[in-house]
Scaffold this motif. Sequence first.
Motif, PDB file in Angstrom:
ATOM      1  N   MET A  86      38.613  -0.670 -17.023  1.00 38.96           N
ATOM      2  CA  MET A  86      39.098  -1.387 -15.840  1.00 38.96           C
ATOM      3  C   MET A  86      39.397  -2.851 -16.155  1.00 38.96           C
ATOM      4  O   MET A  86      40.359  -3.425 -15.639  1.00 38.96           O
ATOM      5  N   PHE A 110      43.745   7.044 -12.250  1.00 37.97           N
ATOM      6  CA  PHE A 110      42.307   6.887 -12.082  1.00 37.97           C
ATOM      7  C   PHE A 110      41.994   6.191 -10.746  1.00 37.97           C
ATOM      8  O   PHE A 110      42.655   5.214 -10.380  1.00 37.97           O
ATOM      9  N   THR A 113      41.618   2.467 -10.547  1.00 36.43           N
ATOM     10  CA  THR A 113      42.882   1.754 -10.754  1.00 36.43           C
ATOM     11  C   THR A 113      43.651   1.668  -9.433  1.00 36.43           C
ATOM     12  O   THR A 113      44.231   0.630  -9.105  1.00 36.43           O
ATOM     13  N   ASP A 182      48.358   4.252 -19.609  1.00 38.50           N
ATOM     14  CA  ASP A 182      46.924   4.456 -19.829  1.00 38.50           C
ATOM     15  C   ASP A 182      46.790   5.723 -20.683  1.00 38.50           C
ATOM     16  O   ASP A 182      47.015   6.828 -20.210  1.00 38.50           O
ATOM     17  N   CYS A 184      44.271   7.169 -22.042  1.00 33.84           N
ATOM     18  CA  CYS A 184      42.865   7.559 -22.069  1.00 33.84           C
ATOM     19  C   CYS A 184      42.649   9.007 -22.490  1.00 33.84           C
ATOM     20  O   CYS A 184      41.831   9.297 -23.343  1.00 33.84           O
ATOM     21  N   SER A 204      40.560   3.196 -21.850  1.00 38.14           N
ATOM     22  CA  SER A 204      39.159   3.151 -21.515  1.00 38.14           C
ATOM     23  C   SER A 204      38.472   3.705 -22.753  1.00 38.14           C
ATOM     24  O   SER A 204      38.427   4.923 -22.960  1.00 38.14           O
ATOM     25  N   THR A 206      35.527   3.798 -23.303  1.00 34.96           N
ATOM     26  CA  THR A 206      34.341   4.488 -22.797  1.00 34.96           C
ATOM     27  C   THR A 206      34.471   5.998 -22.946  1.00 34.96           C
ATOM     28  O   THR A 206      33.468   6.709 -23.071  1.00 34.96           O
ATOM     29  N   LYS A 207      35.674   6.486 -22.893  1.00 32.77           N
ATOM     30  CA  LYS A 207      35.911   7.932 -22.910  1.00 32.77           C
ATOM     31  C   LYS A 207      35.996   8.423 -24.353  1.00 32.77           C
ATOM     32  O   LYS A 207      35.019   8.368 -25.061  1.00 32.77           O
ATOM     33  N   LEU A 216      30.443   1.280 -22.848  1.00 32.13           N
ATOM     34  CA  LEU A 216      31.701   0.982 -22.167  1.00 32.13           C
ATOM     35  C   LEU A 216      32.570   0.092 -23.040  1.00 32.13           C
ATOM     36  O   LEU A 216      32.057  -0.743 -23.792  1.00 32.13           O
TER      37      LEU A 216
HETATM   38  C1  LIG Z   1      37.502   5.923 -16.933  1.00 28.82           C
HETATM   39  C2  LIG Z   1      38.911   5.574 -16.853  1.00 28.82           C
HETATM   40  C3  LIG Z   1      39.321   4.248 -16.670  1.00 28.82           C
HETATM   41  C4  LIG Z   1      38.345   3.127 -16.474  1.00 28.82           C
HETATM   42  O1  LIG Z   1      37.583   2.903 -17.623  1.00 28.82           O
HETATM   43  P1  LIG Z   1      36.111   2.239 -17.583  1.00 28.82           P
HETATM   44  O2  LIG Z   1      35.795   2.086 -19.032  1.00 28.82           O
HETATM   45  O3  LIG Z   1      35.213   3.171 -16.841  1.00 28.82           O
HETATM   46  O4  LIG Z   1      36.255   0.936 -16.891  1.00 28.82           O
HETATM   47  C5  LIG Z   1      40.671   3.982 -16.633  1.00 28.82           C
HETATM   48  N1  LIG Z   1      41.583   4.963 -16.762  1.00 28.82           N
HETATM   49  C6  LIG Z   1      41.222   6.242 -16.946  1.00 28.82           C
HETATM   50  C7  LIG Z   1      42.282   7.275 -17.089  1.00 28.82           C
HETATM   51  C8  LIG Z   1      39.886   6.603 -16.993  1.00 28.82           C
HETATM   52  O5  LIG Z   1      39.544   7.882 -17.134  1.00 28.82           O
END
Ligand SMILES: *Cc1c(COP(=O)(O)O)cnc(C)c1O
Length: 391
Positions: A86, A110, A113, A182, A184, A204, A206-207, A216
């Motif tokens: 984010m 997301f 977002t 994005d 992700c 992200s 984080t994923k 994160l």
């Molecule tokens: C989780 C996610 C985010 C946000 O990421 P954070 O690391 O949780 O802030 C943004 N875009 C997508 C597609 C996500 O799955």
Amino acid sequence: MGKTPDFDTLAVRAGIARTPFNEHSEALFLTSSFVFDSAAQAAARFSGEEEGFVYSRFSNPTVTAFQERLAAMEGAESCVATASGMSAILSCCMALLRSGDHIVSSSSIFGATVQLFTNVLSRFGIETTFVQGTDPAAWRKALRPATKLLFLETPSNPLTEVTDIAALADVARHAGALLVVDNCLCTPALQLPLADGADLVIHSATKYLDGQGRVLGGAVLGKREIVMEAVFPFLRTAGPSLSPFNAWVLLKGLETLRLRLEAHSAAALELARWLESHPKVERVYYPFLESHPQYALAKRQQRAGSAIVSFDVKGGRDAAWRVIDATRMISITANLGDTKSTITHPGTTTHGRISAEARAAAGIGEGLLRVAVGLESVEDLKVDLARGLGQ
Ligand SMILES: *Cc1c(COP(=O)(O)O)cnc(C)c1O
């Protein structure tokens, strides 16, 4: 000049700058600041006359290593790392937009977002129009003279809709706007939006970049003149920076990224095929299923289908909740991008706060379930889901 290293080589070797100790593994620099040899050097570092580290809000060797490695893998000139996905999106918007500007965004993005665009940026005079992401004509129709940013995720979550990045890059170019993708769900292991014409890629971390549910992180990648001259100065001043520890964890995550994404994708495709043949399942959403509306595009744009499999269970919400409650292994959580598979009912969790009409318009039915396929055995996943699906 030698050959440019391949993706797999970059994933384990790009961005390494060894200290005089010659450590083999990447060093972790847990320090907030750096010391100078003299007053003159301090002055030179602060003025930017001399390169070097000053303060970890904007420069740290471990964070730099992560940025360089991810940039190499994504095929980007530059990368800045952020504290979360984010904060990567926020940094992009704060750096590139001003009051009066307009965003056109896919509606299948997301949830946070959507909140950022509608509830936060709107307070600063930035308006967003949401469109059906898979329809380039809808994007064109939504354009205004003030449109500065086109924003999308592909494939989308939870319905795995695939948007044509090259077609949208064309729309953005003609509008004089920037296309932000994005990346992700696919990561650079499966999809390279910049090569397809996108201006910026968001992660992200984080994923899947971590992929093991530990930390994160986020990143913004693209051309040097946008990333280093607009996004980085915002980050430097405002401070949504990635911690060195998280950068180190993510660096190690990148080393196994392709192996993991291929394993996630192979398992997800097998599970999607099995679900598609199940009598209690109405419909399955997965980009690499022949039945997917954008199957041909997905095959062209992505190396594999990634880990998200969604499906409509016959019998609506009760039947869907029964599947969730009968699981003994799959984690009941809305998170994704982990080695551990997760299951969620989007209609009452991630999409629970929007109106029933908006949900229906977005295609989020009462019987919809989303599985983010981890790295367990597919047979065990089938057993866990079959229990609640019944016969
Ligand atoms: C989780 C996610 C985010 C946000 O990421 P954070 O690391 O949780 O802030 C943004 N875009 C997508 C597609 C996500 O799955």
